[in-house]
Scaffold this motif. Structure first.
Motif, PDB file in Angstrom:
ATOM      1  N   SER A 490       0.850  -1.190   0.000  1.00 20.64           N
ATOM      2  CA  SER A 490       0.000   0.000   0.000  1.00 20.64           C
ATOM      3  C   SER A 490       0.888   1.242   0.000  1.00 20.64           C
ATOM      4  O   SER A 490       1.909   1.283   0.679  1.00 20.64           O
ATOM      5  CB  SER A 490      -0.918   0.022   1.223  1.00 20.64           C
ATOM      6  N   ILE A 491       0.483   2.225  -0.783  1.00 23.91           N
ATOM      7  CA  ILE A 491       1.162   3.518  -0.835  1.00 23.91           C
ATOM      8  C   ILE A 491       0.158   4.576  -0.386  1.00 23.91           C
ATOM      9  O   ILE A 491      -0.925   4.683  -0.976  1.00 23.91           O
ATOM     10  CB  ILE A 491       1.679   3.852  -2.254  1.00 23.91           C
ATOM     11  N   ASP A 492       0.497   5.311   0.652  1.00 24.69           N
ATOM     12  CA  ASP A 492      -0.418   6.301   1.228  1.00 24.69           C
ATOM     13  C   ASP A 492      -1.769   5.681   1.556  1.00 24.69           C
ATOM     14  O   ASP A 492      -2.822   6.298   1.359  1.00 24.69           O
ATOM     15  CB  ASP A 492      -0.585   7.487   0.276  1.00 24.69           C
ATOM     16  N   GLY A 493      -1.752   4.437   2.051  1.00 22.82           N
ATOM     17  CA  GLY A 493      -2.967   3.775   2.497  1.00 22.82           C
ATOM     18  C   GLY A 493      -3.805   3.152   1.412  1.00 22.82           C
ATOM     19  O   GLY A 493      -4.824   2.522   1.709  1.00 22.82           O
ATOM     20  N   ALA A 494      -3.417   3.257   0.156  1.00 25.08           N
ATOM     21  CA  ALA A 494      -4.172   2.669  -0.957  1.00 25.08           C
ATOM     22  C   ALA A 494      -3.351   1.569  -1.608  1.00 25.08           C
ATOM     23  O   ALA A 494      -2.119   1.665  -1.685  1.00 25.08           O
ATOM     24  CB  ALA A 494      -4.516   3.741  -1.981  1.00 25.08           C
ATOM     25  N   PRO A 495      -4.007   0.502  -2.091  1.00 25.63           N
ATOM     26  CA  PRO A 495      -3.255  -0.575  -2.745  1.00 25.63           C
ATOM     27  C   PRO A 495      -2.441  -0.041  -3.913  1.00 25.63           C
ATOM     28  O   PRO A 495      -2.889   0.827  -4.668  1.00 25.63           O
ATOM     29  CB  PRO A 495      -4.352  -1.534  -3.217  1.00 25.63           C
ATOM     30  N   GLY A 563      -9.121 -12.409   2.192  1.00 25.83           N
ATOM     31  CA  GLY A 563      -9.389 -11.418   1.155  1.00 25.83           C
ATOM     32  C   GLY A 563     -10.758 -10.786   1.212  1.00 25.83           C
ATOM     33  O   GLY A 563     -11.034  -9.857   0.454  1.00 25.83           O
ATOM     34  N   SER A 564     -11.649 -11.280   2.100  1.00 27.71           N
ATOM     35  CA  SER A 564     -13.002 -10.718   2.117  1.00 27.71           C
ATOM     36  C   SER A 564     -13.573 -10.758   3.521  1.00 27.71           C
ATOM     37  O   SER A 564     -13.172 -11.569   4.365  1.00 27.71           O
ATOM     38  CB  SER A 564     -13.914 -11.495   1.156  1.00 27.71           C
ATOM     39  N   LEU A 565     -14.522  -9.862   3.777  1.00 28.43           N
ATOM     40  CA  LEU A 565     -15.277  -9.792   5.033  1.00 28.43           C
ATOM     41  C   LEU A 565     -16.744  -9.674   4.694  1.00 28.43           C
ATOM     42  O   LEU A 565     -17.118  -8.952   3.760  1.00 28.43           O
ATOM     43  CB  LEU A 565     -14.836  -8.586   5.864  1.00 28.43           C
ATOM     44  N   THR A 566     -17.585 -10.359   5.476  1.00 31.26           N
ATOM     45  CA  THR A 566     -19.027 -10.342   5.241  1.00 31.26           C
ATOM     46  C   THR A 566     -19.744  -9.800   6.462  1.00 31.26           C
ATOM     47  O   THR A 566     -19.459 -10.225   7.595  1.00 31.26           O
ATOM     48  CB  THR A 566     -19.547 -11.761   4.922  1.00 31.26           C
ATOM     49  N   GLU A 567     -20.654  -8.885   6.242  1.00 34.74           N
ATOM     50  CA  GLU A 567     -21.442  -8.290   7.321  1.00 34.74           C
ATOM     51  C   GLU A 567     -22.157  -9.374   8.114  1.00 34.74           C
ATOM     52  O   GLU A 567     -22.807 -10.256   7.546  1.00 34.74           O
ATOM     53  CB  GLU A 567     -22.465  -7.311   6.726  1.00 34.74           C
ATOM     54  N   GLY A 568     -22.002  -9.297   9.437  1.00 33.59           N
ATOM     55  CA  GLY A 568     -22.718 -10.218  10.312  1.00 33.59           C
ATOM     56  C   GLY A 568     -22.129 -11.602  10.383  1.00 33.59           C
ATOM     57  O   GLY A 568     -22.629 -12.442  11.137  1.00 33.59           O
ATOM     58  N   ALA A 569     -21.047 -11.891   9.618  1.00 36.10           N
ATOM     59  CA  ALA A 569     -20.461 -13.230   9.619  1.00 36.10           C
ATOM     60  C   ALA A 569     -19.529 -13.402  10.814  1.00 36.10           C
ATOM     61  O   ALA A 569     -19.199 -12.448  11.533  1.00 36.10           O
ATOM     62  CB  ALA A 569     -19.709 -13.475   8.315  1.00 36.10           C
ATOM     63  N   ALA A 570     -19.102 -14.647  11.039  1.00 36.40           N
ATOM     64  CA  ALA A 570     -18.167 -14.929  12.125  1.00 36.40           C
ATOM     65  C   ALA A 570     -16.871 -14.161  11.901  1.00 36.40           C
ATOM     66  O   ALA A 570     -16.484 -13.889  10.758  1.00 36.40           O
ATOM     67  CB  ALA A 570     -17.883 -16.424  12.189  1.00 36.40           C
ATOM     68  N   PRO A 571     -16.181 -13.788  12.966  1.00 37.86           N
ATOM     69  CA  PRO A 571     -14.928 -13.038  12.815  1.00 37.86           C
ATOM     70  C   PRO A 571     -13.888 -13.807  11.998  1.00 37.86           C
ATOM     71  O   PRO A 571     -13.839 -15.037  12.006  1.00 37.86           O
ATOM     72  CB  PRO A 571     -14.461 -12.856  14.265  1.00 37.86           C
ATOM     73  N   VAL A 646      -9.961  -1.088   2.315  1.00 39.38           N
ATOM     74  CA  VAL A 646      -8.661  -1.341   2.933  1.00 39.38           C
ATOM     75  C   VAL A 646      -8.863  -1.428   4.434  1.00 39.38           C
ATOM     76  O   VAL A 646      -9.502  -0.552   5.032  1.00 39.38           O
ATOM     77  CB  VAL A 646      -7.649  -0.223   2.601  1.00 39.38           C
ATOM     78  N   VAL A 647      -8.338  -2.507   5.034  1.00 35.57           N
ATOM     79  CA  VAL A 647      -8.334  -2.621   6.496  1.00 35.57           C
ATOM     80  C   VAL A 647      -6.997  -2.072   6.985  1.00 35.57           C
ATOM     81  O   VAL A 647      -5.934  -2.539   6.563  1.00 35.57           O
ATOM     82  CB  VAL A 647      -8.502  -4.076   6.967  1.00 35.57           C
ATOM     83  N   ASP A 648      -7.047  -1.068   7.844  1.00 33.87           N
ATOM     84  CA  ASP A 648      -5.848  -0.521   8.459  1.00 33.87           C
ATOM     85  C   ASP A 648      -5.695  -1.117   9.850  1.00 33.87           C
ATOM     86  O   ASP A 648      -6.549  -0.910  10.716  1.00 33.87           O
ATOM     87  CB  ASP A 648      -5.922   1.003   8.558  1.00 33.87           C
ATOM     88  N   PHE A 649      -4.609  -1.864  10.057  1.00 34.45           N
ATOM     89  CA  PHE A 649      -4.311  -2.445  11.353  1.00 34.45           C
ATOM     90  C   PHE A 649      -3.311  -1.524  12.048  1.00 34.45           C
ATOM     91  O   PHE A 649      -2.191  -1.342  11.573  1.00 34.45           O
ATOM     92  CB  PHE A 649      -3.729  -3.841  11.197  1.00 34.45           C
ATOM     93  N   VAL A 650      -3.713  -0.935  13.156  1.00 31.94           N
ATOM     94  CA  VAL A 650      -2.882   0.007  13.889  1.00 31.94           C
ATOM     95  C   VAL A 650      -2.268  -0.716  15.080  1.00 31.94           C
ATOM     96  O   VAL A 650      -2.993  -1.254  15.931  1.00 31.94           O
ATOM     97  CB  VAL A 650      -3.695   1.227  14.356  1.00 31.94           C
ATOM     98  N   VAL A 660      -4.217  -3.409   4.422  1.00 32.65           N
ATOM     99  CA  VAL A 660      -4.443  -4.658   3.698  1.00 32.65           C
ATOM    100  C   VAL A 660      -5.728  -4.532   2.872  1.00 32.65           C
ATOM    101  O   VAL A 660      -6.783  -4.201   3.427  1.00 32.65           O
ATOM    102  CB  VAL A 660      -4.565  -5.837   4.681  1.00 32.65           C
ATOM    103  N   PRO A 661      -5.680  -4.802   1.566  1.00 33.18           N
ATOM    104  CA  PRO A 661      -6.898  -4.758   0.749  1.00 33.18           C
ATOM    105  C   PRO A 661      -7.885  -5.842   1.169  1.00 33.18           C
ATOM    106  O   PRO A 661      -7.488  -6.951   1.546  1.00 33.18           O
ATOM    107  CB  PRO A 661      -6.389  -5.004  -0.667  1.00 33.18           C
ATOM    108  N   VAL A 662      -9.159  -5.539   1.076  1.00 30.79           N
ATOM    109  CA  VAL A 662     -10.189  -6.508   1.432  1.00 30.79           C
ATOM    110  C   VAL A 662     -11.460  -6.181   0.652  1.00 30.79           C
ATOM    111  O   VAL A 662     -11.728  -5.009   0.333  1.00 30.79           O
ATOM    112  CB  VAL A 662     -10.464  -6.485   2.952  1.00 30.79           C
ATOM    113  N   THR A 663     -12.228  -7.210   0.322  1.00 30.27           N
ATOM    114  CA  THR A 663     -13.521  -7.030  -0.333  1.00 30.27           C
ATOM    115  C   THR A 663     -14.613  -7.194   0.708  1.00 30.27           C
ATOM    116  O   THR A 663     -14.642  -8.188   1.450  1.00 30.27           O
ATOM    117  CB  THR A 663     -13.715  -8.058  -1.458  1.00 30.27           C
TER     118      THR A 663
END
Length: 814
Positions: A490-495, A563-571, A646-650, A660-663
């Motif tokens: 990622s460059i400046d927070g973008a893939p 690579g992906s996250l779904t609303e309401g799904a298990a962590p 993009v998920v930003d892990f601080v 990290v890019p994510v759908t």
């Protein structure tokens, strides 16, 4: 050349063979090099002589302009010359005497070091890569003529030929002890990647072992010498391992260890700054004397005076003399005079203040340049300087500063930064340059941190951690195939965009493809800024606020990246970093500095890792021993938009941000409201209630299940008398899910009253009132807090107070 063959004068005795084996095995126990001062006997096929002559050969390597230690280094040599006579002592070097120098030598173009080599009576030098730092013209037209010492590089040829490039020579023969001793030199085959290619465009480097073997054959055929010594500016990477293990690690060392002609009687190494006294597979002494004027390799050759052949040798690592032990011979006095004059000149030029450091800002390890396989605050600071000094309005959103770790040579301690200290960090006088690479080529540049030379072989240092500006974030998986280990950038927070052109700024050495970063050779629109790195560095150090170490890592190990996250799904679990291992890369989230001292940045260990998509917190976890594990989930009703995100892990405390890019996949809209509001205290996950953000996790407890809740807010603390505010996730309470009231009869959290814990903490519990509701208790713990007090003029002041603070909720079954 080698064995004494006259059986009358060269008799093998069981005692001498036994002694030689005992010394060698005792000093090599466990593959660990013996301490300086020990000795090892090496026997030729005939290992005793009648009335042998003794010639002492001294070697040193990687001096790097340490002129303050020169008198001590050469004192043992002068003592031997006085005891044995100059004709029985040979002094040689395996290179890197100049370049990467201390300020006292660097500020005068290394002339003090050149003059000291001449004064010390160095008789031949196997040129190192740093002799070529300022180009072959500088070496051939200034350094060698001024020093007057032969420089040997049997594997450096005029480009397009097999002729050694003059004034370099293949070898030199010396009359010592009545015999002819040939010294054959060769530089590391990695020379083209270790110096600016532009400076050596008229020459080329061949295989060092092939070259010295060719020369040895010629010496034997022409009967040009009686004893042959090889000096390689190349060596083993790890003296804590056996020679055979080092050969497996380094193909370049393997050639030296296994592939030398039997005509060689002694082999000296350099380049890797290590100390060892070993043997080749042909049982010939194989030595390296460390670095920085600290030690000498010494070989006492026992020579048959009749046949002029070597009978045996005794090797040792000799410490440089210190303090009162430094000699007073004429050569030593001349060396002292040169060093003193250089220091006086440097003190004047170097004392000018140029900046201030709030804390030490360092390279890894001890703050020097030896550790290059991990990120460091200093190398990243240099890369940040390149970005801020070279970017323009046109490329500010696509500019990357980058620094090779070998180019960062020193550290700052806390306090005033002088010109001398600043110069010590960047001593090579590189020009500041830019080039443009596509995103795909930037990825290749990062892949090339796992090193391969131009022949596809792993060099002495198999991994080099690039310093990068703070707008770069990448993940890698070292278990993947070479050139396919970078898993996200990622460059400046973008893939990163693989077809987009990015502008990279660095010193001329790296932009020219140095240190095997060949991706730069494919760059376009290369530009020379016309500035020298030290000038730009001094400007940057002195600009703005005082400097502080940046502990944020640019590259982070990530074995798998969902690579992906779904609303309401298990962590979904993300893991960053892995425990320390014996590999070439340190993969923890902590920027491990591995040393303490005035010029080493204080170690910072991470504790927490929090995940965000935009402004929404989507996960929280802990960092243990440098490994961060975090469960990421999208709560129902999330404000995150569907599609590419993009998920930003601080990571705290370092401030590392891993982008990290994510759908994101969202559920269909809910048309009916939930039957009842979510209980944030007992429902795991992330919640937004009444404008506040909460995160809850639950676990088994002896009586029931309990849930730990955090709330995002402002924490006010008094630290050393100063009020400090911090926004973040703050512990709110523990909630125990409904259980029979009778189960709590012996636990003061379950009935009203006051009590003191065994640790002396005071608690208070209330039950079944307006604050708790029926069938519940709330507990409070006494602690010190910072109170905000409104004053008569409407302003607020802060004061410390001791109060009971809400801590637990216990719920009972109705």
């Amino acid at each position: 050349m080698g064995a004494c063959t006259n059986t009358e004068n060269c008799m093998t005795t069981p005692q001498s063979r036994w002694a030689s084996g005992l010394a060698a095995s005792a000093l090599m126990l466990g593959g660990v090099t013996f301490a300086a001062g020990g000795s090892v006997a090496h026997a030729a096929p005939g290992d005793s002589c009648q009335d042998p002559a003794t010639v002492s050969v001294f070697e040193f390597n990687d001096f790097h302009g340490r002129i303050a230690g020169a008198a001590g280094l050469f004192t043992p040599v002068e003592a031997a010359r006085a005891a044995l006579g100059p004709d029985n002592v040979l002094l040689v070097s395996t290179g890197d005497n100049i370049g990467g120098s201390t300020f006292e030598s660097f500020i005068d173009d290394d002339n003090p070091t050149i003059d000291i080599m001449k004064a010390a009576g160095v008789e031949a030098i196997a040129a190192g890569n740093h002799e070529f730092d300022k180009g072959f013209t500088d070496l051939s037209e200034r350094v060698i003529p001024r020093m007057g010492v032969p420089h040997l590089s049997a594997n450096v040829y005029t480009k397009g030929t097999t002729t050694v490039a003059a004034p370099l020579e293949e070898y030199k023969v010396f009359e010592k002890g009545g015999v002819r001793i040939a010294y054959v030199g060769a530089v590391t085959g990695d020379l083209p990647s270790l110096v600016s290619p532009a400076g050596i465009s008229a020459i080329e480097a061949g295989d060092p072992v092939d070259a010295v073997n060719r020369v040895a054959d010629k010496i034997v055929a022409e009967n040009a010498a009686d004893i042959i010594i090889a000096g390689f500016h190349e060596g083993a990477p790890d003296p804590t391992r056996t020679p055979a293990e080092n050969a497996a690690l380094s193909p370049a060392f393997k050639e030296i260890y296994e592939g030398l002609s039997p005509a060689f009687d002694v082999v000296f190494n350099g380049h890797t700054h290590q100390i060892y006294d070993w043997e080749t597979t042909l049982a010939k002494p194989l030595m390296q004397a460390g670095q920085y004027a600290e030690h000498l390799s010494k070989v006492d050759l026992k020579i048959n005076t009749q046949t002029k052949e070597l009978c045996s040798s005794v090797t040792s690592i000799v410490d440089a003399a210190a303090g009162a032990d430094i000699g007073t011979q004429p050569r030593i006095e001349e060396i002292k005079t040169i060093a003193a004059a250089a220091k006086a000149n440097a003190d004047v030029l170097g004392a000018v203040p140029v900046g201030f450091a709030n804390q030490a800002i360092s390279t890894p390890g001890d703050g020097g340049s030896g550790t290059r396989n991990v990120e460091s605050p200093m190398s990243n600071a240099v890369a940040q300087m390149f970005k801020e000094q070279l970017q323009t309005a046109d490329n500010a959103d696509s500019f990357i500063g980058v620094q090779n770790p070998g180019g960062t040579r020193a550290s700052f301690d806390r306090g005033t930064v002088t010109y001398k200290e600043a110069a010590g960090v960047l001593p090579f006088a590189n020009s500041l340059m830019t080039t443009q690479l596509t995103g795909k080529q930037v990825k290749m540049m990062l892949e090339q941190q796992w090193q391969l030379n131009k022949d596809g072989e792993v060099p002495s240092r198999p991994y080099l951690a690039l310093g990068l500006s703070d707008n770069v974030s990448y993940t890698f998986d070292e278990s993947r195939a070479r050139l396919d280990r970078i898993t996200s950038i990622s460059i400046d927070g973008a893939p990163i965009e693989m077809d987009k052109l990015y502008t990279l700024g660095s010193g001329s050495f790296l932009i020219a493809g140095g240190d095997n970063f060949f991706a730069f050779n494919d760059g376009v629109n290369m530009r020379d800024s016309g500035r020298v790195d030290l000038e730009a560095w001094v400007d940057w150090v002195g600009a703005g606020d005082a400097l502080s170490p940046d502990y944020s890592k640019r590259g982070v190990s990530a074995p798998t990246i969902p690579g992906s996250l779904t609303e309401g799904a298990a962590p979904v679990e993300y893991v960053f970093g892995k425990p320390l291992a014996n590999g070439v890369q340190v993969d923890t989230l902590d920027m491990l500095l591995n040393a303490t001292g005035a010029n080493v940045s204080p170690q910072v260990m991470n504790a927490n890792i929090t995940a965000y998509i935009g402004d929404e917190m989507v996960g929280m976890g802990e960092v243990t021993a440098g490994v961060g594990t975090v469960q990421v989930a999208l709560a129902k009703g999330t404000a995150v938009e569907a599609g590419n995100n993009v998920v930003d892990f601080v990571v705290e405390e370092s401030g590392t941000v891993i982008s990290v890019p994510v759908t994101v996949k969202l559920l269909p809209p809910v048309t009916t409201p939930p039957a009842r509001p979510v209980d944030v205290y007992t429902t795991p996950g992330y919640h937004k209630v009444n404008g506040r953000e909460w995160i809850t996790s639950c676990e088994k407890y002896s009586i029931t299940e309990r849930c730990r809740t955090y709330i995002y807010g402002t924490d006010v603390q008094s630290i050393n008398g100063q009020i400090v505010k911090r926004n973040g996730w703050l512990f709110n309470n523990l909630t125990y899910k409904p259980s029979p009231r009778s189960a709590w009869k012996n636990n003061p959290l379950g009935y009203a009253g006051s009590w003191t814990s065994t640790e002396g903490r005071k608690w208070m519990t209330e039950c079944d009132n307006a604050r708790t509701g029926r069938n519940a208790c709330r507990s409070y713990i006494e602690t010190k807090v910072v109170e905000s007090i409104k004053q008569a003029d409407g302003t607020f002041r802060y004061a410390m107070a001791t109060k009971f603070v809400f801590n637990n909720i216990v719920q009972f079954k109705k």
